[in-house]
Design an enzyme around this catalytic site. Structure first.
Site, PDB file in Angstrom:
ATOM      1  CB  CYS A 138      -9.465  59.517  18.104  1.00  0.00           C
ATOM      2  SG  CYS A 138      -8.006  60.433  17.844  1.00  0.00           S
ATOM      3  CG  HIS A 139     -10.309  64.229  19.683  1.00  0.00           C
ATOM      4  ND1 HIS A 139      -8.799  63.476  18.559  1.00  0.00           N
ATOM      5  CD2 HIS A 139      -9.134  64.886  20.347  1.00  0.00           C
ATOM      6  CE1 HIS A 139      -7.959  64.210  19.200  1.00  0.00           C
ATOM      7  NE2 HIS A 139      -8.196  64.910  20.152  1.00  0.00           N
ATOM      8  CD  GLU A 170      -5.227  66.026  22.385  1.00  0.00           C
ATOM      9  OE1 GLU A 170      -4.907  66.368  21.413  1.00  0.00           O
ATOM     10  OE2 GLU A 170      -6.898  65.629  22.549  1.00  0.00           O
TER      11      GLU A 170
END
Length: 237
Positions: A138-139, A170
């Site tokens: 993910c991030h 996002e």
């Protein structure tokens, strides 16, 4: 026989982020599923954050987001997951040589601390230099911003392919303007800045993960299992 050990990093950031005032932090689903998968494949698992602290992303707490075995492991105080979480270490307490896999979990909190988490980056680079695997979901790949390959002294992801949460996601979550206003980066920008090739999923919620040597990345929480399995397989390839 020396036990196999994996280290899962958490973001230390826990503060307001969303438009409704809710806090971001660790995306609990990602660490629940990665922890469970490592354990079921014979790994001892520890947690670490840059400061030793963490908090949950309030938009994705288990009561509204997960169920089944994940929910049980989260809510049972003496579960293996909660026992390991209670032993979370600060990054400067960790001996990188104790671990074969570094797994960077995320949540939007990672936007705030991973790019400057020098101690976590140091651990990851040492594990990689020792023949271990770096995985991020993910991030989580935001940790790669400035992460150096000890052997080449170049960006560790330079010339490699990675994935991670896309800008499209996002926008779908309605937080792209928050990223802009707070000058927060994206996985794709980190890839471009550090000489890597960013591979986007067809859809931001797809189970999508990739392997490039000892580097493994996944797009989102739905990719937690596949990313962890890829990390395990990469260790023995």
């Amino acid at each position: 026989m020396t036990p196999k050990r994996a280290l899962i990093s958490l973001t230390s950031y826990h503060g307001p982020f969303y438009k409704d005032g809710a806090k971001t932090g660790v995306f609990v689903v990602e660490i629940l599923r990665s922890f469970d998968t490592f354990e079921k494949h014979g790994f001892e698992v520890d947690f670490v954050s840059e400061t030793g602290g963490f908090g949950w992303d309030e938009h994705y707490l288990p009561k509204s987001f997960i169920g089944g075995e994940d929910k049980m492991n989260f809510e049972t105080k003496n579960s293996a997951f909660n026992k390991a979480l209670a032993r979370i270490k600060t990054a400067n307490e960790v001996n990188a040589s104790d671990y074969k896999v570094f797994f960077a979990s995320a949540g939007h909190g990672a936007l705030f601390d991973y790019p400057k988490a020098k101690n976590l980056q140091d651990i990851a680079s040492k594990i990689y230099a020792n023949g271990g695997v770096i995985a991020a979901i993910c991030h989580g790949p935001l940790l790669f911003d400035g992460l150096i390959d000890i052997k080449t002294t170049r960006p560790l992801i330079e010339g490699k392919a990675i994935t991670g949460f896309p800008l499209e996601g996002e926008i779908a979550l309605g937080v792209d303007d928050i990223l802009r206003s707070r000058k927060l980066t994206t996985v794709e920008r980190v890839a471009n800045k550090n000489g890597a090739k960013y591979l986007a999923p067809i859809h931001p919620w797809d189970d999508y993960s990739i392997t490039d040597g000892k580097l493994v990345t996944g797009v989102n929480a739905n990719s937690s299992y596949s990313t962890t399995i890829r990390a395990i397989n990469a260790l023995y390839s």
